[in-house]
Design an enzyme around this catalytic site. Structure first.
Site: not given
Length: 329
Positions: A234, A253
Site C-alpha cells: 500500500k 487500504d
C-alpha cells in the site's frame, strides 16, 4: 495581513492560474489524505509548505489564487511549481467522463465530488510520510508530520506566531539518534521504519535514484520501494501514484477494500486483505478504469472519507443533542 486579505484586495501579493472547480477543488484534494502539510487557515484559504516555501492558496471565480511568503514572493517559477504539484496539464473533466462511461457506479458518486486530482509530490517526502500512515488516521498523521518537521526540518517563517518548517532532509532522519528522537515524538514502531528508510535511501539509490523511478515501469518502481524498511504494497502504491507518475497504481487500504467488496462485488470470498487479494483488487480497478485508475480511486476514496467524516459529525451532533435532552428532562 496576507492570510486574511482577499486576492482582489492585494493584487501585488497574489498571483493566479486559471483553474475552474471541475479541474481542482482545494477543499477536497488538500484534505483527502494525500498530503498532510496543508491546513485551512481561514474560510476558503489553505496554508502549507511546498518545495521549501510557505504558501496560501484559495479559489475564486475559476482562478487558483496563491501567495508565497519569503523574499522572492510569487512569480513565474512558483507558477511552474504549483502547476506541477497539482498536475494541471492533466485534463480532469475528460477523465471523469471516461470513467463514468465505463462505470455507472463511479458516475453516481463522482457527481458530488468534482475536481479531485492526484498531487505530484517530492518522492522522499511522500515515501517517509506514508510510512507514518499505517494503522493511523488523517488528524493524527497530520500532527505527527508537524512534529517531525519542527524537530528535524529547517525553519522557514512564522505566520500568526505559528512556525513553518521544511520537510527534513534524509541526512537528518538517518542520523544515529533520529530513531530515539522520533520515538520521543510519539512515532512508536514507525520511528524505526522512518529512520531506517531514510538511511537506506541515503546510503543506496539516493534522492536522485528515487526520482529516477519516475521513468521506470510501474512494477519495477514498486519492487524497489518494497525493498525499503517499513514499505509494503500500500505504501509503495501511494508513492508510485502520488510521487512517481504511476497513474495506474491503486493503493488498497480498508476504505478501498470495502468499496471493492460492497459496491463492486470484488474479492467477496476474501476474509482478509492478503497480498493476493490486494493485487486482485488493483487489477480489477485497472481493467475497469484504465491507465488512470489510481486517479479514479482517489475520487472514490475522497468521497468515502468525506462521507465518514460527515457521518461522524452527525453522530457527534446526535449524541450531543441526546445529552442536552437528557439534561433537560
Amino acid at each position: 495581513m496576507a492570510l486574511r486579505d482577499s486576492p482582489s484586495s492585494c493584487p501585488a501579493l497574489w498571483r493566479w492560474l486559471r483553474c475552474p472547480p471541475a479541474e481542482l477543488r482545494l477543499d477536497l484534494v488538500l484534505a483527502s489524505g494525500q498530503s498532510f502539510r496543508w491546513r485551512q487557515s481561514s474560510p476558503g484559504a489553505w496554508t502549507g509548505v511546498l518545495a521549501e516555501r510557505v504558501w496560501t492558496l484559495r479559489q475564486e471565480r475559476g482562478r487558483l489564487w496563491y501567495t508565497v511568503y519569503g523574499e522572492d514572493g510569487p512569480g513565474p517559477e512558483t507558477d511552474r511549481i504549483l502547476r506541477d504539484y497539482f498536475q494541471l496539464d492533466v485534463r480532469l473533466p475528460a477523465l471523469y467522463r471516461a470513467w463514468g462511461a465505463a462505470d455507472p457506479l463511479f458516475c453516481r458518486t463522482a457527481a458530488a465530488f468534482p475536481g479531485v486530482r492526484v498531487l505530484r509530490q517530492d518522492p522522499a517526502e511522500c515515501l517517509l510520510t506514508f510510512i507514518c500512515t499505517s494503522n493511523n488516521h488523517v488528524a493524527r498523521i497530520t500532527a505527527m508530520i508537524e512534529r517531525l518537521c519542527r524537530a528535524f526540518g529547517r525553519r522557514l517563517c512564522s505566520l500568526d506566531q505559528r512556525p513553518f518548517h521544511a520537510f527534513p532532509s534524509l541526512a537528518a532522519l538517518a542520523g544515529s539518534d533520529a530513531e530515539a528522537k522520533l520515538r520521543a515524538l510519539g512515532f512508536g514502531y514507525r520511528a524505526r521504519f522512518v529512520s531506517g528508510a531514510a538511511k537506506a535511501i541515503a546510503e543506496g539509490m539516493g534522492t536522485a535514484g528515487l526520482c529516477r523511478l519516475r521513468d521506470a515501469p510501474y512494477a519495477e518502481a514498486r519492487r524497489a520501494l518494497c525493498a525499503l524498511p517499513g514499505v509494503g504494497d500500500k505504501v509503495a502504491d501511494c508513492v508510485c501514484l502520488m510521487a512517481l507518475d504511476k497513474a495506474e497504481a491503486v493503493p488498497v487500504d480498508t476504505h478501498v477494500w470495502r468499496i471493492a467488496r460492497q459496491r463492486y462485488g470484488a474479492a467477496l470470498g476474501a476474509r482478509s486483505l492478503t497480498a493476493r487479494v490486494y493485487q486482485e483488487i488493483g487489477d480489477f480497478f485497472r481493467e475497469l478504469w484504465g491507465p488512470y485508475a489510481g486517479w479514479a480511486q482517489a475520487v472514490l476514496f475522497c468521497a468515502d472519507l468525506r462521507k465518514g467524516r460527515d457521518g461522524g459529525s452527525r453522530a457527534r451532533r446526535g449524541r450531543s443533542q441526546a445529552s442536552r435532552g437528557a439534561g433537560c428532562s
